[in-house]
Design an enzyme around this catalytic site. Sequence first.
Site, PDB file in Angstrom:
ATOM      1  CD  GLN A  43      -3.711  -4.359   6.407  1.00 39.60           C
ATOM      2  OE1 GLN A  43      -3.242  -3.689   6.450  1.00 39.60           O
ATOM      3  NE2 GLN A  43      -4.160  -5.323   6.131  1.00 39.60           N
ATOM      4  CE  LYS A  77      -3.962  -2.544   2.159  1.00 39.28           C
ATOM      5  NZ  LYS A  77      -4.849  -2.676   3.436  1.00 39.28           N
ATOM      6  CG  ASP A 121      -9.298   0.153   4.941  1.00 39.08           C
ATOM      7  OD1 ASP A 121      -9.788  -0.466   3.888  1.00 39.08           O
ATOM      8  OD2 ASP A 121      -9.305  -0.127   6.073  1.00 39.08           O
TER       9      ASP A 121
END
Length: 292
Positions: free
Chosen positions: A97, A53, A120
């Site tokens: 994460q 990422k 997200d």
Amino acid sequence: MPAHIIDGKAQAARLRATIASDVAKLAGRGIKPGLAVVLVGSDPASQVYVRSKAKQTLEAGMASFEHRLPVHTTEAELLALVTALNHDDAVDGILVQLPLPPEINADSVLRAIDPAKDVDGFHPINVGLVATGTGGIVPCTPLGSMMLLRSVRAELSGLNAVIVGRSNIVGKPMAQLLLKEGCTVTVAHSKTRDLPALVRTADIVVAAVGRREMIRGAWIKPGAIVIDVGINRVTDVAGGSRLTGDVAFAEVVQTAAAITPVPGGVGPMTIACLLSNTVDAATARRGNRAPG
Ligand SMILES: NC(=O)c1ccc[n+]([C@@H]2O[C@H](COP(=O)([O-])OP(=O)(O)OC[C@H]3O[C@@H](n4cnc5c(N)ncnc54)[C@H](OP(=O)(O)O)[C@@H]3O)[C@@H](O)[C@H]2O)c1
């Protein structure tokens, strides 16, 4: 005739090129979108994702902020970091994460993220907006899956879609997006009876289970479009490892009209959509003016 193989790698590369061009236009207005990624602990798969990422964020010309915290980080410490990122004007997107260590309540952490920076799309405000079809930040994997689906069939209205898996990050948001497109959606899960018969009714099959090659060729209606979200690591006899999806690709490719491969299907689109969500968040925070 074997199915058309939907090339997620190529589509993700095209999307990243568009994002890089948008980022260059924003630079002309003095805006540099920034993505902060927070990793707690040293889970090997998460480390790979976070590295990838950060690399792609930088390649798109955006700012990348990596926060690697030790596994014994407390929930209070993590919440303090999220609050600081919420207030940091250089940060447009925040991604924590998952999975987090079991001592940390992931829901509390996700709720602490400013919904405007929740790239997200896991904050309940974004979940609610997406569910009501009234905006919100769409989670990256379903967003990428929809783009792949649309690349082979522009009009989805009236089709029967069966999603196997009901997680908050894939199955449920995918159901909302397909409903919005006018599909008749069924969400299957571990308690579903006669899954093969149900899948056979589907014009669109989305597999998000986490069980390698569970969906067989005989389950697929001829001409169906199959999106395989699953990522399963398989060790072969020689001790090497490879990735495989939730769909028995070699069988399903004989019956379906189109199918995403694993690897090279949904996976690359997920990170590209994360970058796209970050650029959108950067423009939305500054009054919703599109790049250019
Ligand atoms: N490509 C990407 O970028 C990407 C992103 C995210 C996830 N993934 C992959 O996608 C897969 C799913 O991820 P997830 O996070 O959604 O997984 P998850 O949270 O573990 O959910 C799995 C779902 O599958 C259902 N299920 C389990 N066994 C089943 C069975 N025998 N029959 C029918 N349904 C069954 C579960 O049902 P219950 O709810 O009843 O337990 C659950 O709803 C994983 O392989 C993951 O690695 C890929």
